[in-house]
Design an enzyme around this catalytic site. Structure first.
Site, short mmCIF file in Angstrom:
data_model
loop_
_atom_site.label_atom_id
_atom_site.label_comp_id
_atom_site.label_asym_id
_atom_site.label_seq_id
_atom_site.Cartn_x
_atom_site.Cartn_y
_atom_site.Cartn_z
N HIS A 475 0.83 -1.20 0.00
CA HIS A 475 0.00 0.00 0.00
C HIS A 475 0.88 1.27 0.00
O HIS A 475 0.74 2.13 -0.87
CB HIS A 475 -0.91 -0.02 1.24
CG HIS A 475 -1.78 1.19 1.38
ND1 HIS A 475 -3.12 1.18 1.07
CD2 HIS A 475 -1.51 2.45 1.79
CE1 HIS A 475 -3.62 2.39 1.28
NE2 HIS A 475 -2.67 3.18 1.72
N GLU A 476 1.77 1.33 0.97
CA GLU A 476 2.61 2.53 1.07
C GLU A 476 3.53 2.65 -0.13
O GLU A 476 3.84 3.76 -0.59
CB GLU A 476 3.41 2.54 2.38
CG GLU A 476 2.55 2.57 3.64
CD GLU A 476 1.50 3.68 3.66
OE1 GLU A 476 1.71 4.73 3.04
OE2 GLU A 476 0.44 3.48 4.29
N HIS A 479 1.72 4.41 -2.87
CA HIS A 479 1.82 5.87 -2.69
C HIS A 479 3.19 6.37 -3.15
O HIS A 479 3.31 7.41 -3.79
CB HIS A 479 1.67 6.25 -1.22
CG HIS A 479 0.27 6.23 -0.69
ND1 HIS A 479 -0.77 6.88 -1.30
CD2 HIS A 479 -0.26 5.67 0.43
CE1 HIS A 479 -1.89 6.72 -0.58
NE2 HIS A 479 -1.60 5.97 0.47
N HIS A 482 3.38 6.81 -6.76
CA HIS A 482 2.63 8.01 -7.17
C HIS A 482 3.54 9.24 -7.08
O HIS A 482 3.46 10.15 -7.90
CB HIS A 482 1.42 8.14 -6.24
CG HIS A 482 0.29 8.98 -6.76
ND1 HIS A 482 -0.77 9.36 -5.98
CD2 HIS A 482 0.05 9.54 -7.97
CE1 HIS A 482 -1.61 10.10 -6.69
NE2 HIS A 482 -1.13 10.22 -7.91
#
Ligand SMILES: [Zn+2]
Length: 694
Positions: A475-476, A479, A482
């Site tokens: 998940h991290e 990010h 991104h």
């Protein structure tokens, strides 16, 4: 003779040129005492830049106003970035004191920019003639975002309202800092010290983690459970000592509600009242209305519609799960009703019994280092990125760095991973940056940080994760991509600077690749034997995907509904936080055996700063997007389909805030998403919708 220099760059490393590789800060030379004077110098520098733009004699142009704003404030930005990385991941009493001093100063500085009438008059004049300025699509978006920011901050309001807004913003900044520091203080103060007889049920990995925590907390030779999520959850999952589970659970859910100096209830009440007042001054009925007006959801009603649809299905699934757990207690001869501190323990037992799956047996296959490689390999297959470890000085010996390059060998950025829990780190997991991508001043490449709180193993032992931890890592890292893949000109639009109900799309979408067999079969390897996870075990693991999802959905969705409710209530004068929470849970028929994932007195997403205030629904909103987006890959028959991956990169991961989120999604998928894939993913599609709670 030279003029006296009150703050010399030579003496303050924060104000000197940062000459380390990748533009990294001079970590070793920086002390807490350097921040206050550096912030003061940087704030003064930015203030002078802003005053210059506002007082410009020439008529407003995109270059002398918007671009000038984008070029300014660079010292302040790099000092703030460093300060907040340290404040979150490696803080101490001295840094906390600086944070308390500096947060109202930063709020005051923001007020001086966004409530500056002369400056807003220039932005507004440009906005009114935006169609005649010959702007590129990106420039038009930047202008639009500035106009929205100024208006939403109150730039168009009368002076008396602006003065009140300014005071509210400063006070909210102080309260937000205090809130986070109170939670950290409660977490630091607590340790459940276990004697040998108290270890019943704990598998070896949990004992090893508890030994390491004991050493860190000054109880060498014993076992300690902390209030960090990994530590507390694995104890609740495995400890057969019901009395100790209850004791730990009560401490865990009472963070921020101690009744002493670190009690957060008055802080929450004041923040809720101030946010409501600010929203009214800006012409909105409630803070939730104000907040969602600039999100993809647009209105609280839209967010609530999704939450309530999911809520009734989740409660039905959780009720079925509860029956199965209660039956297991009866089978064991237990004469008690399932309580919140029992749920994880019996769910783990049931999972073991039904699926022949045991967290302790799975765990040796999830080694931190192999999973980092898995996240990198996924990024290679989707986006052609390569990660090479580099040795650069960082702020803590546990933090590591990798240089990121693309297939042509071009430097993409620097990635820093800081994975282990420690007392100096706030709880949770997050992505942040030391430097963001842009092309305005130069071709600047990003420096992105992932911070997690995985239990640190004793020296010489491998770091093992739970499947949930592994999901957090992916998940991290989503990010992080991104931020790393960002490809915009203007810093305002870079990377994760998007609506908060869109920002979880890149992170949650990335979690899907953890579960694809190509990745798991290669990277889930036993820590001792090096053997890949047996296929049968892997299949059983993936078969449990929807197991206990009623519980997980209920503990999350209750928080999201409570967040919207507390930020919509008209009764903000003298809010009794405990009573509000109790009544709200009663209203939505919260199952008694499940506790919210975060109670208000320690709900950092809402009150430690305001990142997710009235926006905690964002995770579910983004999950509609990510479940639907992953279908786009599945429909091609190849979860690494190059054409789909290219569209994903162009429209989402590298696009920052270039477009309105709904348009960006449509550009990727060809249509807006539906919730079908989300309901299926959580196993909620077979549970009927009941009428919404009154
Ligand atoms: Zn996230």
């Amino acid at each position: 003779m030279t003029k006296p220099q009150p703050i010399s760059g030579a003496r303050n490393p924060l104000l000197a040129d940062w000459t380390a590789a990748y533009g990294l800060p001079p970590f070793a030379a920086v002390g807490a005492e350097h921040f206050r004077p550096a912030f003061e110098a940087a704030l003064a520098e930015h203030r002078a830049e802003i005053d210059g733009i506002a007082a410009e004699i020439a008529a407003p142009s995109f270059a002398n106003t918007i671009e000038a704003l984008e070029r300014g404030g660079r010292s302040l930005e790099r000092i703030s970035n460093l300060f907040f990385v340290l404040g979150g991941a490696d803080t101490n009493d001295a840094l906390e004191a600086v944070e308390r001093e500096i947060s109202p100063l930063l709020a005051r500085h923001n007020n001086a920019i966004y409530l500056n009438r002369a400056l807003f008059a220039r932005v507004d004049a440009l906005y009114r003639r935006r169609d005649t300025l010959g702007l590129s699509a990106e420039q038009a978006r930047v202008l639009d975002r500035y106009q929205t920011r100024f208006v939403r901050a109150g730039a168009a309001l009368p002076k008396s309202a602006q003065d009140r807004l300014a005071a509210i913003n400063e006070r909210l900044a102080s309260l937000g800092t205090q809130f986070g520091q109170n939670v950290l203080a409660d977490e630091k103060a607590y340790a459940l010290v276990l004697e040998d007889a108290d270890l019943a049920g704990l598998p070896e990995f949990a004992r090893a983690n508890a030994r390491a925590a004991a050493t860190e907390r000054g109880h060498k030779g014993k076992h300690v459970i902390t209030l960090g999520r990994s530590s507390a959850e694995s104890f609740l999952q495995f400890s057969s000592r019901r009395d100790l589970r209850e004791k730990l659970f009560q401490a865990w859910i009472s963070r921020g509600e101690s009744g002493g100096a670190t009690d957060n209830r008055a802080v929450v009440a004041e923040m809720v009242a101030l946010r409501a007042e600010r929203a009214k001054l800006l012409g909105f009925a409630s803070f939730a209305d104000y907040r969602l007006d600039d999100q993809m959801a647009k209105t609280p009603a839209n967010a609530r519609h999704l939450l309530e649809d999911v809520w009734s299905r989740a409660r039905a699934k959780a009720a079925a799960e509860r029956e199965a757990l209660q039956a297991m207690i009866a089978e064991e001869g237990g004469n008690f009703d399932l309580a919140p501190w029992d749920w994880r323990y019996y769910a783990e037992k049931l999972r073991k019994a039904h699926y022949d799956l045991d967290e302790a047996a799975i765990k040796p296959y999830f080694q931190l280092d192999r999973l980092i490689e898995a996240a990198f390999e996924t990024a290679r297959r989707l986006f052609g990125l390569r990660f090479t470890p580099v040795s650069v000085p960082l702020y803590h010996p546990d933090a590591r760095a990798w240089e990121v390059r693309d297939t042509s060998g071009r430097h993409v950025g620097l990635f820093i991973g800081d994975y282990f829990a420690r007392a100096s780190k706030h709880s949770g997991a997050w992505m942040t940056s030391l430097r963001d991508q842009e092309k305005l001043l130069d071709d600047i490449r990003p420096v992105i940080v992932n911070v997690c709180n995985f239990a640190k193993p004793a020296a010489g032992e491998p770091a093992l994760l739970s499947f949930d931890d592994a999901r957090t890592l992916f998940h991290e890292f989503g990010h992080a991509l991104h931020g790393l893949l960002s490809n915009v000109t203007y810093p305002l639009l870079a990377g994760t600077a998007v609506a908060s109900d869109f920002v979880e799309l890149p992170s949650q979408l990335y979690e899907h690749w953890l579960e694809v067999p190509e990745i798991l079969q290669t990277y889930a390897r036993h820590a001792q034997t090096g053997e890949p996870m047996p296929k049968a075990l892997l299949e059983r693991l993936l078969a449990t995907r929807t197991f206990n999802q009623g519980f997980a959905t209920v503990e999350y969705t209750a928080c999201a509904l409570l967040d919207l409710d507390v930020h919509s209530t008209p009764e903000t004068a003298a809010l009794d936080v405990t009573e509000f929470e109790r009544r709200d849970l009663e209203r939505i028929h919260m199952p008694a055996e499940i506790m919210m994932r975060h109670r208000l007195p320690h709900f950092q997403h809402l009150f430690s700063g305001g990142g997710y205030a009235a926006a905690y629904y964002s995770y579910l909103w983004s999950e509609v997007l990510d479940a639907d987006a992953f279908e786009a890959f599945k429909e091609t028959g190849n979860v690494f389909d190059p054409a789909t991956a290219k569209r994903l990169r162009d429209c989402i991961y590298s696009a920052g805030n270039l477009r309105d989120p709904a348009e960006a999604y449509k550009a990727f998928r060809g249509r807006l998403p539906t919730a079908d894939a989300l309901l299926k993913k959580r196993g909620l599609d077979n549970f009927a919708v009941e009428p919404a709670a009154p």
